[in-house]
Motif scaffolding. Structure first.
Motif, PDB file in Angstrom:
ATOM      1  N   ILE A   5     -17.893  10.224  -9.709  1.00  0.00           N
ATOM      2  CA  ILE A   5     -17.746  10.264  -8.249  1.00  0.00           C
ATOM      3  C   ILE A   5     -16.983  11.519  -7.802  1.00  0.00           C
ATOM      4  O   ILE A   5     -17.385  12.174  -6.830  1.00  0.00           O
ATOM      5  CB  ILE A   5     -17.084   8.967  -7.740  1.00  0.00           C
ATOM      6  N   LEU A  23     -22.620   5.540  -1.527  1.00  0.00           N
ATOM      7  CA  LEU A  23     -23.227   4.880  -2.691  1.00  0.00           C
ATOM      8  C   LEU A  23     -23.221   3.368  -2.587  1.00  0.00           C
ATOM      9  O   LEU A  23     -24.111   2.697  -3.126  1.00  0.00           O
ATOM     10  CB  LEU A  23     -22.510   5.310  -3.973  1.00  0.00           C
ATOM     11  N   ASN A  24     -22.234   2.837  -1.881  1.00  0.00           N
ATOM     12  CA  ASN A  24     -22.078   1.379  -1.830  1.00  0.00           C
ATOM     13  C   ASN A  24     -22.465   0.772  -0.492  1.00  0.00           C
ATOM     14  O   ASN A  24     -22.192  -0.403  -0.242  1.00  0.00           O
ATOM     15  CB  ASN A  24     -20.635   1.000  -2.187  1.00  0.00           C
ATOM     16  N   LEU A  38     -26.776  10.608  -1.267  1.00  0.00           N
ATOM     17  CA  LEU A  38     -27.720   9.890  -2.121  1.00  0.00           C
ATOM     18  C   LEU A  38     -28.716  10.842  -2.775  1.00  0.00           C
ATOM     19  O   LEU A  38     -29.111  10.653  -3.933  1.00  0.00           O
ATOM     20  CB  LEU A  38     -28.467   8.820  -1.304  1.00  0.00           C
ATOM     21  N   ALA A  41     -26.896  12.661  -5.543  1.00  0.00           N
ATOM     22  CA  ALA A  41     -26.644  11.717  -6.643  1.00  0.00           C
ATOM     23  C   ALA A  41     -27.908  11.527  -7.479  1.00  0.00           C
ATOM     24  O   ALA A  41     -27.864  11.516  -8.711  1.00  0.00           O
ATOM     25  CB  ALA A  41     -26.158  10.382  -6.089  1.00  0.00           C
ATOM     26  N   TYR A  46     -26.944  10.465 -11.246  1.00  0.00           N
ATOM     27  CA  TYR A  46     -25.743   9.639 -11.185  1.00  0.00           C
ATOM     28  C   TYR A  46     -26.057   8.180 -11.525  1.00  0.00           C
ATOM     29  O   TYR A  46     -27.031   7.608 -11.039  1.00  0.00           O
ATOM     30  CB  TYR A  46     -25.117   9.695  -9.791  1.00  0.00           C
ATOM     31  N   PRO A  48     -23.994   4.449 -11.636  1.00  0.00           N
ATOM     32  CA  PRO A  48     -22.717   3.822 -11.291  1.00  0.00           C
ATOM     33  C   PRO A  48     -22.050   3.182 -12.503  1.00  0.00           C
ATOM     34  O   PRO A  48     -22.717   2.681 -13.405  1.00  0.00           O
ATOM     35  CB  PRO A  48     -23.113   2.757 -10.255  1.00  0.00           C
TER      36      PRO A  48
END
Length: 328
Positions: A5, A23-24, A38, A41, A46, A48
């Motif tokens: 992150i 992201l969340n 996004l 990422a 990426y 998580p």
């Protein structure tokens, strides 16, 4: 190396808090910034950190499926149905095998609780009050399948007793007056949870008690093939064998071929479960269909509701059906 992150924040030119919100799916971030984060990422691969997130949220998005083994297609079909349902709900699963070992089952459950699983679907082999108390102390939503514990736990299954009673009715209507029930694990009921199998044996016993003209016995030995061979030798009357599992019935069919016996000419045969393997054998086995895919799907849906603290039935019963093959 996959980005973290902080690295994503540097690449996007925003703060770590902004990356976290993007992201969340959290508020207080513009659509444009969210889309930008996004996209970066995704471009950088990426992934998580689920373990880190679980420490924050208290949820691991994992559930556990605990069964005896995978040698019996019955369990494999159930797991497949559960997997399909939980995947759609966003869960990852652990598949755990107890091999009917009570100590192993207890240790597996402790390990799963330590891994912070969100829920458990289990065909239990333990049944003691002490085991139930330990399971309750885990504070993990749990659904039991086929083998009941007490009313403290949700349950998915069928009316096994009625199913076997109706299976015996099929023998009766075919003119059989001598039918034995093959249930090897019946002798283990004092030590292990054999609820589903014992209920099937009780359905057989109920029919026999109500029909005094019937003859037969409960066969609890794992040498059931040898017992059948001795039973049919020189016998003129129609004799039948009702198995508490298709697994036993398939063993009997294979044994019969080696011994030069013909089913149903030499004896009638019925199984229980309706596993998909039956679709691939030449002799179409008569059986009681316990729709294990529906059981697995129902168990997954029930567990999902328990995890979400949503209204849910305590018990779910699926319908069974008699499938007429050519072994009666």
């Amino acid at each position: 190396m996959l980005p973290t992150i902080p690295e994503l924040a540097r690449l996007c030119g925003v703060s770590r808090g902004t990356v976290d919100r993007a992201l969340n799916g959290r508020p207080d971030i513009s659509d444009k910034t969210r889309a930008h984060v996004l996209k970066i990422a995704q471009q950088n691969g990426y992934v998580p950190n689920v373990l880190a997130r679980s420490l924050v949220t208290g949820k691991s998005n994992t559930i556990a499926i605990v069964v005896f083994d995978l040698r019996n297609r019955h369990f494999a079909q159930m797991i497949n149905a559960i997997q399909q349902s939980i995947f759609q709900a966003g869960y990852f699963s652990y598949i755990c095998i107890t091999e009917k070992d009570r100590k192993r089952e207890t240790q597996i459950l402790r390990d799963l609780a330590a891994r912070k699983v969100d829920g458990i679907i289990i065909i239990p082999i333990n049944k003691s009050p002490a085991f139930e108390e330990e399971l309750l102390k885990l504070h993990v939503p749990t659904v039991t399948v086929s083998n009941r514990l007490s009313s403290k736990f949700s349950y998915v299954g069928a009316d096994f007793r009625l199913a076997c009673y109706e299976g015996m009715q099929a023998f009766y209507e075919k003119g059989y007056r001598n039918v034995s029930f093959i249930c090897p694990c019946a002798d283990e009921q004092d030590d292990v949870n054999a609820y589903a199998q014992i209920q099937r044996a009780k359905g057989y016993a109920s029919f026999m008690n109500e029909h005094p003209e019937m003859h037969g016995s409960l066969i609890t030995s794992y040498d059931y093939c040898d017992i059948i061979l001795q039973s049919v030798h020189g016998r003129q009357e129609k004799i039948g064998f009702f198995c508490s599992s298709d697994y036993y019935a398939l063993n009997i069919l294979a044994f019969s071929r080696k011994q030069g016996l013909d089913v149903p000419k030499d004896f009638g045969l019925m199984g229980f479960d309706g596993i998909d393997t039956l679709d691939y054998i030449e002799k179409q086995l008569s059986t009681i269909v316990y729709p294990i895919e529906n059981v697995g799907k129902s168990a997954a849906e029930l567990l999902n509701r328990l995890i979400a603290n949503a209204d849910a039935p305590h018990d779910v019963f699926v319908d069974f059906a008699f499938r007429q093959g050519n072994t009666l």
